[in-house]
Write a protein that holds these residues in place. Structure first.
Motif, PDB file in Angstrom:
ATOM      1  N   GLU A   1      -6.933   0.396   0.985  1.00  0.00           N
ATOM      2  CA  GLU A   1      -6.373   1.014   2.297  1.00  0.00           C
ATOM      3  C   GLU A   1      -5.523   2.101   1.755  1.00  0.00           C
ATOM      4  OE1 GLU A   1      -6.082   1.643   6.323  1.00  0.00           O
ATOM      5  OE2 GLU A   1      -7.014  -0.260   5.679  1.00  0.00           O
ATOM      6  N   ARG A   2      -4.669   1.896   0.724  1.00  0.00           N
ATOM      7  CA  ARG A   2      -3.767   2.848   0.263  1.00  0.00           C
ATOM      8  C   ARG A   2      -4.601   4.089  -0.627  1.00  0.00           C
ATOM      9  NH1 ARG A   2       1.775   0.459  -1.157  1.00  0.00           N
ATOM     10  NH2 ARG A   2       2.024   2.786  -1.102  1.00  0.00           N
ATOM     11  N   GLN A   3      -5.908   3.826  -0.805  1.00  0.00           N
ATOM     12  CA  GLN A   3      -6.470   4.949  -1.509  1.00  0.00           C
ATOM     13  C   GLN A   3      -6.066   4.980  -2.935  1.00  0.00           C
ATOM     14  OE1 GLN A   3      -7.038   8.404   0.958  1.00  0.00           O
ATOM     15  NE2 GLN A   3      -8.321   7.375   2.449  1.00  0.00           N
TER      16      GLN A   3
ATOM     17  N   GLU B   1       4.930  -5.604   7.193  1.00  0.00           N
ATOM     18  CA  GLU B   1       4.843  -4.648   8.226  1.00  0.00           C
ATOM     19  C   GLU B   1       5.514  -3.155   7.641  1.00  0.00           C
ATOM     20  OE1 GLU B   1       7.355  -5.477  11.637  1.00  0.00           O
ATOM     21  OE2 GLU B   1       6.205  -7.291  11.940  1.00  0.00           O
TER      22      GLU B   1
ATOM     23  N   LEU C   1       2.343  -2.025   5.390  1.00  0.00           N
ATOM     24  CA  LEU C   1       1.349  -1.781   6.085  1.00  0.00           C
ATOM     25  C   LEU C   1       1.358  -0.282   6.812  1.00  0.00           C
ATOM     26  CD1 LEU C   1       0.122  -5.032   8.128  1.00  0.00           C
ATOM     27  CD2 LEU C   1      -1.359  -3.652   6.294  1.00  0.00           C
TER      28      LEU C   1
ATOM     29  N   SER D   1       0.914   2.307   4.282  1.00  0.00           N
ATOM     30  CA  SER D   1      -0.238   2.172   3.383  1.00  0.00           C
ATOM     31  C   SER D   1      -1.234   2.823   4.598  1.00  0.00           C
ATOM     32  CB  SER D   1      -0.739   0.897   3.119  1.00  0.00           C
ATOM     33  OG  SER D   1       0.128   0.261   2.047  1.00  0.00           O
ATOM     34  N   GLN D   2      -1.135   2.410   5.935  1.00  0.00           N
ATOM     35  CA  GLN D   2      -2.201   2.881   6.870  1.00  0.00           C
ATOM     36  C   GLN D   2      -1.659   4.342   7.509  1.00  0.00           C
ATOM     37  OE1 GLN D   2      -2.133  -0.654   9.019  1.00  0.00           O
ATOM     38  NE2 GLN D   2      -3.854  -1.629   7.984  1.00  0.00           N
ATOM     39  N   ARG D   3      -0.215   4.219   7.868  1.00  0.00           N
ATOM     40  CA  ARG D   3       0.085   5.503   8.473  1.00  0.00           C
ATOM     41  C   ARG D   3       1.344   6.063   7.929  1.00  0.00           C
ATOM     42  NH1 ARG D   3      -0.092   1.165  11.908  1.00  0.00           N
ATOM     43  NH2 ARG D   3       1.775   1.265  12.464  1.00  0.00           N
TER      44      ARG D   3
END
Length: 181
Positions: free
Chosen positions: A2-4, A126, A129, A132-134
């Motif tokens: 997810e974090r690439q 939280e 995430l 990592s995602q936003r």
């Protein structure tokens, strides 16, 4: 994934192996507490490098930085172990580990470490995430993204450092990335 930063575990494992190898050259055994703490110290330094090289606007992809750190660590590992009479054996050990000869005390220690890191990630999930995602949103909220990146990489590094001695760099990478992919 997810974090690439697919290869961050491989780079951290290589850094941990480098730290343990330096301990060997300084006269400490590969199974000594000195070796473990030196490996962990190198891994935390690697976590700091990865957290400080992540910027709002990346000029160089994070994965490129990770690849460079891996390559430099691997080259230094070979150079450091060339100073040791058993260097070839220790390079093999760093790459593939020795899963068949793990003592029960080591399994308990690993269980406790993984449990502590797992609980830490559960309670911080939280924030992890979000960065990592936003990551853009995390920056907008004023989060200290570098700090949370460091905590993520350092805790991840603790697991990797504890695993490399047993399973080796390649198996650690395989077990962390292949199932997630």
């Amino acid at each position: 994934i997810e974090r690439q930063v697919i290869f961050v575990d491989l780079a951290l494992a290589q850094i941990a192996a480098l730290g343990g190898s330096l301990a060997l050259v300084f006269g400490f055994g590969m199974d000594s507490a000195h070796s473990y703490w030196m490996s962990l110290g190198f891994t935390v330094a690697g976590a700091a490098i990865f957290s400080f090289t992540r910027l709002k606007k990346q000029k160089i992809p994070q994965e490129a930085v990770i690849g460079i750190v891996y390559a430099v660590s691997a080259a230094l590992l070979v150079m450091v172990l060339s100073r040791s009479g058993e260097g070839d054996e220790h390079i093999r050990q760093a790459l593939i580990g020795n899963v068949l000869l793990v003592r029960s005390e080591e399994v308990v220690k690993i269980f406790l470490i993984y449990s502590a890191v797992g609980l830490f990630h559960f309670f911080c999930r939280e924030k992890f995430l979000l960065i990592s995602q936003r990551p853009e949103e995390a920056f907008k909220r004023g989060m200290n993204v570098k700090l949370w990146d460091f905590l993520f990489y350092a805790s991840f590094g603790i697991v990797v450092t504890s695993s490399v001695k047993i399973a080796g760099v390649l198996l650690v990478f395989s077990f962390l990335v292949v199932p997630a992919a």
